[in-house]
Structures are given as C-alpha cells and as structure tokens.
Design a protein around this motif. Sequence first.
Motif, mmCIF file in Angstrom:
data_model
loop_
_atom_site.group_PDB
_atom_site.id
_atom_site.type_symbol
_atom_site.label_atom_id
_atom_site.label_comp_id
_atom_site.label_asym_id
_atom_site.label_seq_id
_atom_site.Cartn_x
_atom_site.Cartn_y
_atom_site.Cartn_z
ATOM 1 N N ASN A 30 0.817 -1.213 0.000
ATOM 2 C CA ASN A 30 0.000 0.000 0.000
ATOM 3 C C ASN A 30 0.851 1.263 0.000
ATOM 4 O O ASN A 30 0.524 2.241 -0.682
ATOM 5 C CB ASN A 30 -0.937 0.000 1.202
ATOM 6 N N ILE A 31 1.930 1.256 0.783
ATOM 7 C CA ILE A 31 2.815 2.426 0.808
ATOM 8 C C ILE A 31 3.396 2.677 -0.585
ATOM 9 O O ILE A 31 3.432 3.801 -1.078
ATOM 10 C CB ILE A 31 3.947 2.236 1.842
ATOM 11 N N ALA A 32 3.849 1.602 -1.225
ATOM 12 C CA ALA A 32 4.389 1.728 -2.584
ATOM 13 C C ALA A 32 3.317 2.209 -3.551
ATOM 14 O O ALA A 32 3.581 3.032 -4.441
ATOM 15 C CB ALA A 32 4.955 0.388 -3.043
ATOM 16 N N SER A 33 2.085 1.719 -3.376
ATOM 17 C CA SER A 33 0.987 2.103 -4.267
ATOM 18 C C SER A 33 0.661 3.582 -4.140
ATOM 19 O O SER A 33 0.468 4.276 -5.151
ATOM 20 C CB SER A 33 -0.268 1.274 -3.954
ATOM 21 N N ALA A 58 3.676 -4.490 -16.741
ATOM 22 C CA ALA A 58 5.037 -5.035 -16.812
ATOM 23 C C ALA A 58 5.700 -5.052 -15.436
ATOM 24 O O ALA A 58 6.355 -6.031 -15.055
ATOM 25 C CB ALA A 58 5.876 -4.206 -17.789
ATOM 26 N N ILE A 59 5.518 -3.974 -14.679
ATOM 27 C CA ILE A 59 6.099 -3.909 -13.332
ATOM 28 C C ILE A 59 5.469 -4.957 -12.426
ATOM 29 O O ILE A 59 6.160 -5.631 -11.653
ATOM 30 C CB ILE A 59 5.929 -2.493 -12.740
ATOM 31 N N VAL A 76 12.344 -11.576 -0.167
ATOM 32 C CA VAL A 76 11.833 -11.591 -1.540
ATOM 33 C C VAL A 76 10.363 -11.197 -1.564
ATOM 34 O O VAL A 76 9.926 -10.404 -2.412
ATOM 35 C CB VAL A 76 12.025 -12.986 -2.178
ATOM 36 N N LEU A 77 9.581 -11.712 -0.634
ATOM 37 C CA LEU A 77 8.157 -11.408 -0.596
ATOM 38 C C LEU A 77 7.908 -9.933 -0.333
ATOM 39 O O LEU A 77 7.013 -9.317 -0.938
ATOM 40 C CB LEU A 77 7.467 -12.254 0.484
ATOM 41 N N ILE A 83 7.174 -3.892 -5.383
ATOM 42 C CA ILE A 83 7.120 -3.821 -6.850
ATOM 43 C C ILE A 83 5.687 -4.000 -7.344
ATOM 44 O O ILE A 83 5.212 -3.275 -8.231
ATOM 45 C CB ILE A 83 8.042 -4.887 -7.472
ATOM 46 N N LYS A 84 4.976 -4.965 -6.755
ATOM 47 C CA LYS A 84 3.570 -5.173 -7.128
ATOM 48 C C LYS A 84 2.751 -3.922 -6.837
ATOM 49 O O LYS A 84 1.864 -3.550 -7.621
ATOM 50 C CB LYS A 84 2.982 -6.353 -6.343
#
Length: 199
Positions: A30-33, A58-59, A76-77, A83-84
């Motif tokens: 959510n922060i990335a979004s 693509a991302i 990794v998660l 990235i998601k």
Amino acid sequence: VNAFIGVNVYYAQYIMNDDSLVGNLSIFQNIASFAAFAICTGIIRKIGKQKIAISGVAISFIGYAMVLLNPTSYAVLYIAAIIKGVGNAALSGVMYGMLADTVEYNDWKSGIRAEGLVFSANSIGQKIGSAVLGWVLAAFGFVSSSAAQPASAISGIRVIFLYVPLVVFAIMFIILLFYKLDKEYGHIVEDLEKRAKRA
C-alpha cells in the motif's frame, strides 16, 4: 487483481505458516501504491494512459515473477510486494479513465452512450474475479473449515499465488498493446462536440 491480493491470506497461512505476514505485505504494498499513484497522476497527460497501463502491467509481472526466485523468503516477498504495489498503482491509476474513454468511443462509433453498462460491467467483473478465487481453491480440494489442508489444496494455493498472475498479466500486456484511444481520443471528442452542436 483482487483475487491475487486475496490469495495472500492463504499463502501466508498455509505456505508460510505466518498469519501476520498478510498485514505486513499489505503495508509494504500500500505504501508503494500510494507513492506510485501520486507520480502516475502527474504524468498521465504527458505519456498517455496506454503507456502507464502497460508499464504497470510489466512492473506487476516483474513483482510476481520475482517471487519464483525464492517463494518462501521474507525478503523476496517484501520486495516483491513493493514492486507489485507500484505496478498495481500505475494500472489502477488509469483504469477508470480508460473505461471512460471507451464510453466516448462507443458513443462516437455507434451513437449509444452507455456509461452505466460499462462501469457496471467493470464492477461485476471485479466481484466475479474475487469469487473465482474461492471456486478455484475449492476445485483444488480446499476445505474452508479445516486448519489442515490436503496436498492438492496446498499445490493449488502455490499455483494461484506464483503462476496464475504471470499468465494473466502477460495476457493483459498483449491486449493493452492494441489500445489506441490515446491517439484517437482528441479527434473523437472533437467530433462528438460537432455532432452535439449540429443536433
């Protein structure tokens, strides 16, 4: 996309055996979004909806593919969740605008303006997408009332979490390559305005 977010719950509980992971992944995503969404809204007019949507797909694909490197690694998660989040924000940021553009296109092409139908279809599609997750899990033998799941259900959760998103986003990428309303939209709106004046 809703179904892919929903499967996080099952992956955390039955693959990682860590219920708290769901909340943590959501926070990272959510922060990335939010950050990516703010950037996307500022550049939509400069590069167009299609390019942003394709970039988002693509991302997202990269984020989901990254998990395959080590499906049970927390690092990794978490990185994949970031990235998601960026990819999902880019796609979500232009999705409703693209739907609105199709309304204008249909009005221009057929003379029928169907906002209600288009946005209702989108809403129904999202609900069906969420429901499909339950149907697919049930097909793999998932038992919602059981703390322990059969091997088939565990395999199903892995397939849905790791592989299905890659197929879906690959298909979306191909479809978006054929989206051409960014280039035609100005002409369409101008033509519709002329028709309205003549009417």
